[in-house]
Scaffold this active site. Sequence first.
Site, PDB file in Angstrom:
ATOM      1  N   ASP A 137       0.821  -1.217   0.000  1.00 12.69           N
ATOM      2  CA  ASP A 137       0.000   0.000   0.000  1.00 12.69           C
ATOM      3  C   ASP A 137       0.854   1.266   0.000  1.00 12.69           C
ATOM      4  OD1 ASP A 137       0.947  -0.318   2.580  1.00 12.69           O
ATOM      5  OD2 ASP A 137      -1.004  -0.556   3.518  1.00 12.69           O
ATOM      6  N   ASN A 186      -7.551  -1.492  14.472  1.00 11.05           N
ATOM      7  CA  ASN A 186      -8.951  -1.816  14.165  1.00 11.05           C
ATOM      8  C   ASN A 186      -9.087  -3.106  13.344  1.00 11.05           C
ATOM      9  OD1 ASN A 186      -8.007  -1.076  11.678  1.00 11.05           O
ATOM     10  ND2 ASN A 186      -9.405   0.654  11.371  1.00 11.05           N
ATOM     11  N   HIS A 225      -7.411  -3.811  10.527  1.00 13.29           N
ATOM     12  CA  HIS A 225      -7.190  -3.702   9.083  1.00 13.29           C
ATOM     13  C   HIS A 225      -5.917  -4.439   8.667  1.00 13.29           C
ATOM     14  CE1 HIS A 225      -4.868   0.400   9.426  1.00 13.29           C
ATOM     15  NE2 HIS A 225      -3.999  -0.550   9.221  1.00 13.29           N
ATOM     16  N   GLU A 242      -9.784  -1.327   5.342  1.00 11.63           N
ATOM     17  CA  GLU A 242     -10.397  -0.892   6.594  1.00 11.63           C
ATOM     18  C   GLU A 242     -11.696  -1.672   6.874  1.00 11.63           C
ATOM     19  OE1 GLU A 242      -8.810   0.905   8.515  1.00 11.63           O
ATOM     20  OE2 GLU A 242      -8.174   2.833   7.710  1.00 11.63           O
TER      21      GLU A 242
HETATM   22  C1  GLP Z   1      -0.713   0.970   8.581  1.00 12.54           C
HETATM   23  C2  GLP Z   1      -0.395   0.162   7.303  1.00 12.54           C
HETATM   24  C3  GLP Z   1      -0.504  -1.300   7.536  1.00 12.54           C
HETATM   25  C4  GLP Z   1       0.168  -1.627   8.848  1.00 12.54           C
HETATM   26  C5  GLP Z   1      -0.615  -1.071   9.981  1.00 12.54           C
HETATM   27  C6  GLP Z   1       0.036  -1.233  11.335  1.00 12.54           C
HETATM   28  O1  GLP Z   1      -1.782   1.821   8.467  1.00 12.54           O
HETATM   29  N1  GLP Z   1      -1.182   0.481   6.165  1.00 12.54           N
HETATM   30  O2  GLP Z   1       0.073  -2.010   6.447  1.00 12.54           O
HETATM   31  O3  GLP Z   1       0.230  -3.021   9.012  1.00 12.54           O
HETATM   32  O4  GLP Z   1      -1.037   0.243   9.745  1.00 12.54           O
HETATM   33  O5  GLP Z   1       1.108  -0.363  11.498  1.00 12.54           O
HETATM   34  P1  GLP Z   1       2.163  -0.506  12.644  1.00 12.54           P
HETATM   35  O6  GLP Z   1       2.966  -1.723  12.299  1.00 12.54           O
HETATM   36  O7  GLP Z   1       2.991   0.736  12.616  1.00 12.54           O
HETATM   37  O8  GLP Z   1       1.431  -0.684  13.918  1.00 12.54           O
END
Ligand code: GLP
Length: 240
Positions: A67, A135, A137, A142
Amino acid sequence: MKVIVCKDYDDMSKKAADLVISNIIEKPQIKLGLATGSSPIGLYENLIKANDEGEISFRYAKSVNLDEYVGISADNDQSYKYFMKKNFFDHVSFNEGANILPSAPENDEKYAKDYDKILDEFGQRDIQILGIGENGHIAFNEPADKLNRRTSIVKLSESTIEANSRFFASEEDVPRYAISMGLSDIFNARTIILLANGKKKHEAVKKLIEGTSIDPHLPASFLALHPNVYIYVDEEAYRG
Ligand code: GLP
């Protein structure tokens, strides 16, 4: 889903990296699906170390990413392109052009269609790395009544904007849209490795591990349908 409870972040990163490393040794021309966020940084550090020590090489490997924010340029230090360079690509030698990331300079579905074509040409990934949002995702899919099968431009939820604001000067600076692989794309990987650490992930992790249904309001719950998922979770995310 195989759940591996790890002592802490370092242990989680090391154990997940060991699985990736053994796959690279077995198949140097590995196709990787990579993720951003704080969760996989330690995994990348372990891969860099194994590369430095000559245990593995990325010369024949290729990667795609999950992404990216919409409307953010590659040299913006919050872009996922910048993240990948800083945390991984600058430290190991992939061949030129081996690392593909989505990009969407504007909020326009045509960029999603372009990425679908790229993913189709890339073919099945051997390993897909994933984090999980607070959440539930995965990538930027989402919670919603319906989930996207393929790459789409998605509106970020309030919870994600708030969670990701820690990386930006203020919450207003967090982009409101992102381009994200869809669920079918994520599933088109032989093995999926999900990393989750810290108390803030406990609710999502608990629902993912203990859940008895597939729920689009917990996008990660769809992973229960995939035959080869490893969930590396630290004590804090596991026990809360
Ligand atoms: C982000 C990314 C995800 C990621 C998630 C958790 O928004 N789009 O790919 O897995 O949130 O992030 P983190 O690893 O910093 O907690």
